[in-house]
Write a protein that holds these residues in place. Structure first.
Motif, PDB file in Angstrom:
ATOM      1  N   PHE A  27       0.858  -1.192   0.000  1.00 49.76           N
ATOM      2  CA  PHE A  27       0.000   0.000   0.000  1.00 49.76           C
ATOM      3  C   PHE A  27       0.892   1.239   0.000  1.00 49.76           C
ATOM      4  CE2 PHE A  27       0.346   1.335   4.495  1.00 49.76           C
ATOM      5  CZ  PHE A  27       0.831   0.174   5.104  1.00 49.76           C
ATOM      6  N   THR A  28       0.306   2.383  -0.273  1.00 51.59           N
ATOM      7  CA  THR A  28       1.127   3.600  -0.359  1.00 51.59           C
ATOM      8  C   THR A  28       0.803   4.541   0.797  1.00 51.59           C
ATOM      9  OG1 THR A  28      -0.468   4.780  -1.705  1.00 51.59           O
ATOM     10  CG2 THR A  28       1.215   3.525  -2.880  1.00 51.59           C
ATOM     11  N   ILE A  29       1.821   5.293   1.188  1.00 50.46           N
ATOM     12  CA  ILE A  29       1.663   6.285   2.254  1.00 50.46           C
ATOM     13  C   ILE A  29       2.187   7.620   1.735  1.00 50.46           C
ATOM     14  CG2 ILE A  29       2.195   6.852   4.653  1.00 50.46           C
ATOM     15  CD1 ILE A  29       2.949   3.957   5.163  1.00 50.46           C
ATOM     16  N   ASP A  30       1.378   8.661   1.860  1.00 49.83           N
ATOM     17  CA  ASP A  30       1.826  10.007   1.497  1.00 49.83           C
ATOM     18  C   ASP A  30       2.870  10.470   2.511  1.00 49.83           C
ATOM     19  OD1 ASP A  30      -0.026  10.030  -0.493  1.00 49.83           O
ATOM     20  OD2 ASP A  30      -1.381  11.482   0.465  1.00 49.83           O
ATOM     21  N   PRO A  31       3.721  11.410   2.138  1.00 52.97           N
ATOM     22  CA  PRO A  31       4.661  11.965   3.122  1.00 52.97           C
ATOM     23  C   PRO A  31       3.887  12.566   4.297  1.00 52.97           C
ATOM     24  CG  PRO A  31       5.076  12.846   0.910  1.00 52.97           C
ATOM     25  CD  PRO A  31       3.822  12.051   0.821  1.00 52.97           C
ATOM     26  N   PRO A  32       4.443  12.531   5.511  1.00 52.48           N
ATOM     27  CA  PRO A  32       3.713  13.052   6.669  1.00 52.48           C
ATOM     28  C   PRO A  32       3.368  14.531   6.511  1.00 52.48           C
ATOM     29  CG  PRO A  32       5.946  12.308   7.288  1.00 52.48           C
ATOM     30  CD  PRO A  32       5.743  11.946   5.855  1.00 52.48           C
ATOM     31  N   GLY A  33       2.114  14.863   6.829  1.00 48.45           N
ATOM     32  CA  GLY A  33       1.671  16.255   6.792  1.00 48.45           C
ATOM     33  C   GLY A  33       2.012  16.934   8.106  1.00 48.45           C
ATOM     34  N   PRO A  34       1.565  18.186   8.281  1.00 49.89           N
ATOM     35  CA  PRO A  34       1.841  18.898   9.531  1.00 49.89           C
ATOM     36  C   PRO A  34       1.383  18.086  10.741  1.00 49.89           C
ATOM     37  CG  PRO A  34       0.828  20.358   7.919  1.00 49.89           C
ATOM     38  CD  PRO A  34       0.779  18.984   7.334  1.00 49.89           C
ATOM     39  N   GLY A  35       2.241  17.971  11.741  1.00 55.30           N
ATOM     40  CA  GLY A  35       1.870  17.271  12.966  1.00 55.30           C
ATOM     41  C   GLY A  35       1.907  15.765  12.867  1.00 55.30           C
ATOM     42  N   GLU A  36       2.306  15.220  11.719  1.00 51.65           N
ATOM     43  CA  GLU A  36       2.247  13.764  11.552  1.00 51.65           C
ATOM     44  C   GLU A  36       3.638  13.128  11.571  1.00 51.65           C
ATOM     45  OE1 GLU A  36      -1.861  13.616   8.927  1.00 51.65           O
ATOM     46  OE2 GLU A  36       0.040  13.340   7.889  1.00 51.65           O
ATOM     47  N   ARG A 122      -4.060   9.119   4.866  1.00 52.25           N
ATOM     48  CA  ARG A 122      -3.120   9.270   3.748  1.00 52.25           C
ATOM     49  C   ARG A 122      -2.513   7.947   3.340  1.00 52.25           C
ATOM     50  NH1 ARG A 122      -0.907  14.370   3.453  1.00 52.25           N
ATOM     51  NH2 ARG A 122      -1.574  15.787   5.092  1.00 52.25           N
ATOM     52  N   MET A 123      -3.160   6.851   3.730  1.00 46.35           N
ATOM     53  CA  MET A 123      -2.659   5.536   3.337  1.00 46.35           C
ATOM     54  C   MET A 123      -3.700   4.924   2.405  1.00 46.35           C
ATOM     55  SD  MET A 123      -0.780   4.142   6.769  1.00 46.35           S
ATOM     56  CE  MET A 123      -2.000   4.299   8.067  1.00 46.35           C
ATOM     57  N   ARG A 124      -3.220   4.402   1.268  1.00 46.87           N
ATOM     58  CA  ARG A 124      -4.155   3.872   0.262  1.00 46.87           C
ATOM     59  C   ARG A 124      -3.692   2.525  -0.279  1.00 46.87           C
ATOM     60  NH1 ARG A 124      -4.544   9.365  -0.505  1.00 46.87           N
ATOM     61  NH2 ARG A 124      -2.497   9.363  -1.478  1.00 46.87           N
ATOM     62  N   THR A 125      -4.678   1.708  -0.656  1.00 47.96           N
ATOM     63  CA  THR A 125      -4.345   0.442  -1.322  1.00 47.96           C
ATOM     64  C   THR A 125      -3.729   0.789  -2.674  1.00 47.96           C
ATOM     65  OG1 THR A 125      -6.490   0.348  -2.432  1.00 47.96           O
ATOM     66  CG2 THR A 125      -6.339  -0.714  -0.272  1.00 47.96           C
ATOM     67  N   MET A 126      -3.085  -0.182  -3.314  1.00 52.29           N
ATOM     68  CA  MET A 126      -2.462   0.076  -4.609  1.00 52.29           C
ATOM     69  C   MET A 126      -3.515   0.431  -5.660  1.00 52.29           C
ATOM     70  SD  MET A 126       0.552   0.169  -3.799  1.00 52.29           S
ATOM     71  CE  MET A 126       1.962   0.020  -4.857  1.00 52.29           C
ATOM     72  N   ASP A 127      -4.795   0.010  -5.449  1.00 58.74           N
ATOM     73  CA  ASP A 127      -5.843   0.415  -6.390  1.00 58.74           C
ATOM     74  C   ASP A 127      -6.562   1.679  -5.909  1.00 58.74           C
ATOM     75  OD1 ASP A 127      -6.709  -1.306  -4.350  1.00 58.74           O
ATOM     76  OD2 ASP A 127      -8.404  -2.080  -5.501  1.00 58.74           O
ATOM     77  N   GLY A 128      -5.931   2.417  -5.017  1.00 57.66           N
ATOM     78  CA  GLY A 128      -6.361   3.788  -4.731  1.00 57.66           C
ATOM     79  C   GLY A 128      -7.449   3.973  -3.680  1.00 57.66           C
ATOM     80  N   ILE A 129      -7.806   2.922  -2.928  1.00 58.34           N
ATOM     81  CA  ILE A 129      -8.850   3.078  -1.904  1.00 58.34           C
ATOM     82  C   ILE A 129      -8.205   3.511  -0.580  1.00 58.34           C
ATOM     83  CG2 ILE A 129     -10.858   2.003  -0.780  1.00 58.34           C
ATOM     84  CD1 ILE A 129     -10.635  -0.244  -2.908  1.00 58.34           C
ATOM     85  N   THR A 130      -8.807   4.500   0.080  1.00 59.41           N
ATOM     86  CA  THR A 130      -8.268   4.989   1.349  1.00 59.41           C
ATOM     87  C   THR A 130      -8.412   3.913   2.418  1.00 59.41           C
ATOM     88  OG1 THR A 130      -8.837   7.222   0.739  1.00 59.41           O
ATOM     89  CG2 THR A 130      -8.497   6.822   3.086  1.00 59.41           C
ATOM     90  N   LEU A 131      -7.313   3.668   3.139  1.00 60.10           N
ATOM     91  CA  LEU A 131      -7.317   2.643   4.187  1.00 60.10           C
ATOM     92  C   LEU A 131      -7.768   3.221   5.512  1.00 60.10           C
ATOM     93  CD1 LEU A 131      -3.919   0.846   3.540  1.00 60.10           C
ATOM     94  CD2 LEU A 131      -6.181  -0.241   3.551  1.00 60.10           C
ATOM     95  N   GLN A 132      -8.512   2.389   6.272  1.00 61.39           N
ATOM     96  CA  GLN A 132      -8.890   2.753   7.633  1.00 61.39           C
ATOM     97  C   GLN A 132      -7.981   1.958   8.564  1.00 61.39           C
ATOM     98  OE1 GLN A 132     -11.304   4.976   7.978  1.00 61.39           O
ATOM     99  NE2 GLN A 132     -11.994   4.907   5.850  1.00 61.39           N
ATOM    100  N   PRO A 133      -7.049   2.609   9.227  1.00 61.90           N
ATOM    101  CA  PRO A 133      -6.215   1.846  10.159  1.00 61.90           C
ATOM    102  C   PRO A 133      -6.974   1.588  11.460  1.00 61.90           C
ATOM    103  CG  PRO A 133      -5.471   4.150   9.996  1.00 61.90           C
ATOM    104  CD  PRO A 133      -6.703   4.036   9.148  1.00 61.90           C
ATOM    105  N   VAL A 134      -6.832   0.382  12.034  1.00 64.88           N
ATOM    106  CA  VAL A 134      -7.548   0.041  13.275  1.00 64.88           C
ATOM    107  C   VAL A 134      -7.163   1.035  14.378  1.00 64.88           C
ATOM    108  CG1 VAL A 134      -7.774  -1.675  15.131  1.00 64.88           C
ATOM    109  CG2 VAL A 134      -7.831  -2.400  12.745  1.00 64.88           C
ATOM    110  N   LEU A 135      -8.171   1.596  15.035  1.00 69.26           N
ATOM    111  CA  LEU A 135      -7.989   2.565  16.122  1.00 69.26           C
ATOM    112  C   LEU A 135      -7.046   3.704  15.734  1.00 69.26           C
ATOM    113  CD1 LEU A 135      -7.935   0.053  19.111  1.00 69.26           C
ATOM    114  CD2 LEU A 135      -9.656   1.818  18.715  1.00 69.26           C
ATOM    115  N   GLY A 136      -7.064   4.050  14.433  1.00 68.65           N
ATOM    116  CA  GLY A 136      -6.267   5.193  13.974  1.00 68.65           C
ATOM    117  C   GLY A 136      -4.772   4.943  13.948  1.00 68.65           C
ATOM    118  N   ILE A 137      -4.353   3.654  13.974  1.00 73.26           N
ATOM    119  CA  ILE A 137      -2.901   3.394  13.925  1.00 73.26           C
ATOM    120  C   ILE A 137      -2.554   2.481  12.737  1.00 73.26           C
ATOM    121  CG2 ILE A 137      -0.863   2.629  15.151  1.00 73.26           C
ATOM    122  CD1 ILE A 137      -2.124   3.091  17.751  1.00 73.26           C
TER     123      ILE A 137
END
Ligand code: NAD
Ligand code: ZN
Ligand code: ZN
Length: 368
Positions: A27-36, A122-137
């Motif tokens: 999966f892909t991760i965008d560069p960290p934004g402000p505060g991330e 800011r994390m997405r599957t390779m086919d472009g769907i936004t991922l929901q990380p468990v408990l925000g992690i």
């Protein structure tokens, strides 16, 4: 691996649909934004909550899900304005990070924060769907993106497998005893469910000076483990009514503190009614949104007095408590080595769930 624009390609266990076992995918991760902060995961515990999420216990709105929420790792990169951690810091990830601004934070009750901080999605599957990380992690993965305030630095000499468990199960259990229930020295305690969370309640109750600690489970192996963590009495709930047995063990009275760490209606009822007068019952297990307790006899409930409460994350404050629990581990006061029952690879996450269901482990820990 990062491209020129700083996007990362990571690998992680992604559950695409309710009830279907998650598989390792890129999966892909965008560069960290402000505060991330971008964190390279070193180890992740397999908590029962991950299995519940995969099984759809919390509903189907979260898919696709990046599993895992009990992790330790290294901060690899931080976004603009981050001051609490820097590149190279060794951290445990917290699934609650107080915002400092909500009605609870403003009243000084940071452990109840109603707007806990998370990274933007800011994390997405390779086919472009936004991922929901468990408990925000999301920690069953090589890398994850979190809010920097979810990163709590600890002594880098401590082993990541043991430290990862402080991120959920151990903190929840120890905190439930110390902070939610406020177990007092010399008191009696009963713990229903002796998995990773329940055994951590036992360790917390022992640290608090409880003198009678009754472990209740349906699995003899779990009860043996519980004894090692400090249980003074063992009750196999398959061999008769555990409430009657707890009363027998406490002079006919019941316990001062009971804890439910299973997540079932029948154990909730048992935890409520195994108390002595004015005892405190603390619910930790997650029964899920459709679970109900058929009856609560109000007369009996009233006559017992005391308190019934729910503990989220052991009412902890990660910045205060993660380093504390890490130090207790270092000083031999918390036996996290025994909680780490099995070390597995990322590809074996589903095997970690099966081992938990078969009762073979307190915690499987994924080593990256
Ligand atoms: N409140 C929170 O913040 C929080 C945090 C972490 C986990 N949890 C929840 O805590 C619960 C426990 O998590 P875990 O990772 O320790 O799970 P686990 O599967 O490792 O342990 C559960 C234990 O309950 C026992 N059990 C099952 N049925 C029983 C019965 N009828 N009577 C007595 N014991 C019984 C099992 O044998 C097992 O030992 C889960 O519901 C999990 O979702 C809550
Ligand atoms: Zn807040
Ligand atoms: Zn958990």
């Amino acid at each position: 691996m990062a491209d020129a624009a700083g996007h990362i390609t990571a690998r992680g266990v992604i559950a695409r649909e309710v009830g279907k076992p998650g598989q390792v995918e890129e999966f892909t991760i965008d560069p960290p934004g402000p505060g991330e902060a971008l964190v390279r995961i070193l180890a992740s515990g397999v908590c029962h909550t991950d299995l519940s999420v995969q099984n759809g216990v919390f509903g189907g709105d979260f898919f696709p899900v990046l599993l895992g929420h009990e992790g330790a790792g290294i901060v690899e990169r931080v976004g603009e304005g981050v001051t609490n951690v820097k590149e190279g810091d060794y951290v445990i990830l917290a699934w609650r990070a107080p915002c400092g601004e909500c009605r609870f934070c403003l009243a000084g009750k940071l452990h109840l924060c109603a707007a806990s901080l998370n990274a933007e999605k800011r994390m997405r599957t390779m086919d472009g769907i936004t991922l929901q990380p468990v408990l925000g992690i999301g920690t069953f993965c090589t890398h994850t993106l979190v809010h920097s305030k979810q990163c709590v630095p600890v002594d880098e000499s401590l082993p990541p497998e043991q430290m990862s468990l402080i991120g959920c199960g151990v903190m929840t259990g120890v905190g439930a005893a110390l902070y939610s229930a406020k177990v007092e020295p010399g008191s009696s305690v009963a713990v229903f469910g002796c998995g990773g969370v329940g055994d951590s309640v036992i360790m917390g109750a022992k640290l608090a000076g409880a003198t009678t600690i009754i472990a209740v489970d349906i699995d003899p192996k779990k009860l043996e483990w519980a004894k090692g963590f400090g249980a003074t009495h063992l009750v196999n709930a398959r061999e008769g009514d555990p409430v009657a047995r707890i009363k027998e063990l406490t002079g006919g009275f019941g316990v001062n503190y009971s804890f439910e760490a299973v997540g079932r209606p029948e154990t909730t009822e048992q935890a409520i009614f195994c108390r002595d007068l004015a005892g405190t019952c603390t619910i930790i297990g997650v029964a899920g949104p459709t679970s109900t307790m058929k009856e609560l006899p109000l007369g009996r409930f009233f006559d017992l007095g005391g308190a019934l409460r729910v503990s989220w994350y052991g009412d902890c404050l990660p910045t205060r408590d993660f380093p504390l629990l890490a130090t207790w581990y270092q000083h031999g006061k918390l036996d996290l080595d025994t909680v780490v029952t099995r070390i597995i690879s990322l590809d074996e996450a589903q095997e970690g769930f099966h081992a938990m269901e078969r009762g073979e482990t307190l915690r499987s820990v994924i080593r990256l």
